[in-house]
Enzyme design. Sequence first.
Site, PDB file in Angstrom:
ATOM      1  N   HIS A 262       1.021  -1.152   0.113  1.00 49.15           N
ATOM      2  CA  HIS A 262       0.158   0.061   0.104  1.00 49.15           C
ATOM      3  C   HIS A 262       0.883   1.305  -0.083  1.00 49.15           C
ATOM      4  O   HIS A 262       0.521   2.093  -0.932  1.00 49.15           O
ATOM      5  CB  HIS A 262      -0.734   0.042   1.305  1.00 49.15           C
ATOM      6  CG  HIS A 262      -1.762   1.436   1.363  1.00 49.15           C
ATOM      7  ND1 HIS A 262      -3.088   1.350   1.093  1.00 49.15           N
ATOM      8  CD2 HIS A 262      -1.489   2.535   2.007  1.00 49.15           C
ATOM      9  CE1 HIS A 262      -3.533   2.484   1.291  1.00 49.15           C
ATOM     10  NE2 HIS A 262      -2.465   3.045   1.653  1.00 49.15           N
ATOM     11  N   GLU A 263       1.899   1.410   1.037  1.00 48.11           N
ATOM     12  CA  GLU A 263       2.472   2.386   0.914  1.00 48.11           C
ATOM     13  C   GLU A 263       3.556   2.663  -0.021  1.00 48.11           C
ATOM     14  O   GLU A 263       3.785   3.931  -0.609  1.00 48.11           O
ATOM     15  CB  GLU A 263       3.499   2.516   2.262  1.00 48.11           C
ATOM     16  CG  GLU A 263       2.713   2.556   3.579  1.00 48.11           C
ATOM     17  CD  GLU A 263       1.929   3.440   3.896  1.00 48.11           C
ATOM     18  OE1 GLU A 263       1.834   4.596   3.105  1.00 48.11           O
ATOM     19  OE2 GLU A 263       0.663   3.509   4.520  1.00 48.11           O
TER      20      GLU A 263
HETATM   21 ZN    ZN Z   1      -2.727   5.471   1.977  1.00 48.76          ZN
END
Ligand code: ZN
Length: 496
Positions: A262-263
């Site tokens: 995600h990051e």
């Molecule tokens: Zn985020």
Amino acid sequence: MNFELFYTDYLKKLQAYQLAFNTISFEQYTIAPKDGIDYSNEMLAILSKEAFQIENNPDTIQKMKEYYNRLEDGLEKKEIQYRLEAIADSQSIPSDVYGASVKLAADSMMKWHEAKEKDNYEIFKPYLKQVVESQKQLISYSPRFTGNNTYDLLLDKFEKGMNQEKYDAFFEKIKENIIPFIQKIKESGTSIDDSFMHKTFSIERQEKFMDTIGEFLKIDKNKVYLSTTEHPFTSSFSHGDARITTHYYPDSFLSAILSTVHEYGHALYGLQVNPEFEGTMFYEPLCAAHESQSRFLENHIGRSKAFWQANYKDLIEQFPEFKDVTVDALVNMINKTECSLIRTEADELTYPLHVLIRYEIEKEIFAGNVDYDTLPTLWNDKYEQYLGIRPNSDATGILQDVHWSDGSFGYFPSYALGSAYAAQLYRQLEKEVDVQQVLENNQFEVIANWLKENVHMYGNSKSMEEIVEIVTKEPFNPDYYIQYLIDKYSKLYQLK
Ligand code: ZN
């Protein structure tokens, strides 16, 4: 981009301050000892005040207005227009008020940390009240402030053009379709046993596997720094420097992997924006746009069968414990849906309901309908109403997210909107690229390049709504997101 010298100087100076802010904040979150934070917050407030004065210098603004009139239509003119609009919102804020709000936000965030650690909302309560009042005060200086549109202006800050009316319509669709669908899954009696995902694995072994995932995603270590924090986040410094953090849990193998993926979606976006935009209003895309990219990687790539098929051999090698788990079984476990308390740990299907709850509470806060003493109860009631479960502590309830502590009201709804953008973009990617084959052939760069060319390079020079329309050749439509969720989970839970 080609600006007159005075404007290039102006941008460079603000960029230098921004670098200092990013560095100080990043260090506070990662390596700075706790007892030094008061001091660095004080320095941060001084620097912020200075940067604010440079940004809002009346002589420079006058020059900008004249420059705007001289410019022909094009990106340069659009940049100055965006800048003047942003300045108009903050220009009349006295620098003392602004400096005090920065100091309050920093102090409040530290108190939130303490409150969460001690599982005690009372520690955070007075700061939450002050932060809300501070946001109201800041917004009241905007020329667009009408006396009762504070929350609309906050929503617009995080996603241009959004307001309560539009979000109400969006969340109504989520409510109408997702809540009964979750009920249908519950009633089907089908359950997925994911106890395997909660076996205990040492952090050292998880970190080693993270290197494998990093190689698969072709993460360039010359540009990306990875660290750990309680609450994972990304900080984009420049086109050659993105920093991401993750959090390892010994009994939740998947958590760190999905949060890193995600990051990295955020980081990749920052790294792939047209470098000419650095320092301009186009460089930092807004929240829903950013979240569309992080959730694109997390949900459509990181939770896909092809992703795990491609990494399965390495997984078995490093974790022989998984050798009797087939790829299909693994992917079912990864996508299991369950009504749970923590937003950041939520599966794709229940996720928008976590956001909906925060959106409804924020609306109430800014409508002045909230009693701060009983806010945790309101939170818990909503979890019971929409997800059928009730938090039994502040830490797993109202204190779980950092956002309210620094005044980022209006941010949460952009998370759900980002997921919806991602679903429509992914639908297009699938039409143009054989995603399964590309992932199985270890060619993630094909997807990274598709994102660069179709989405990332624009930065904030176009809104995500415009980008979605250019890429998919039709306007943004949240029905694709809802349909995607229903199709995916109907298959997973064998619903007719
Ligand atoms: Zn985020």
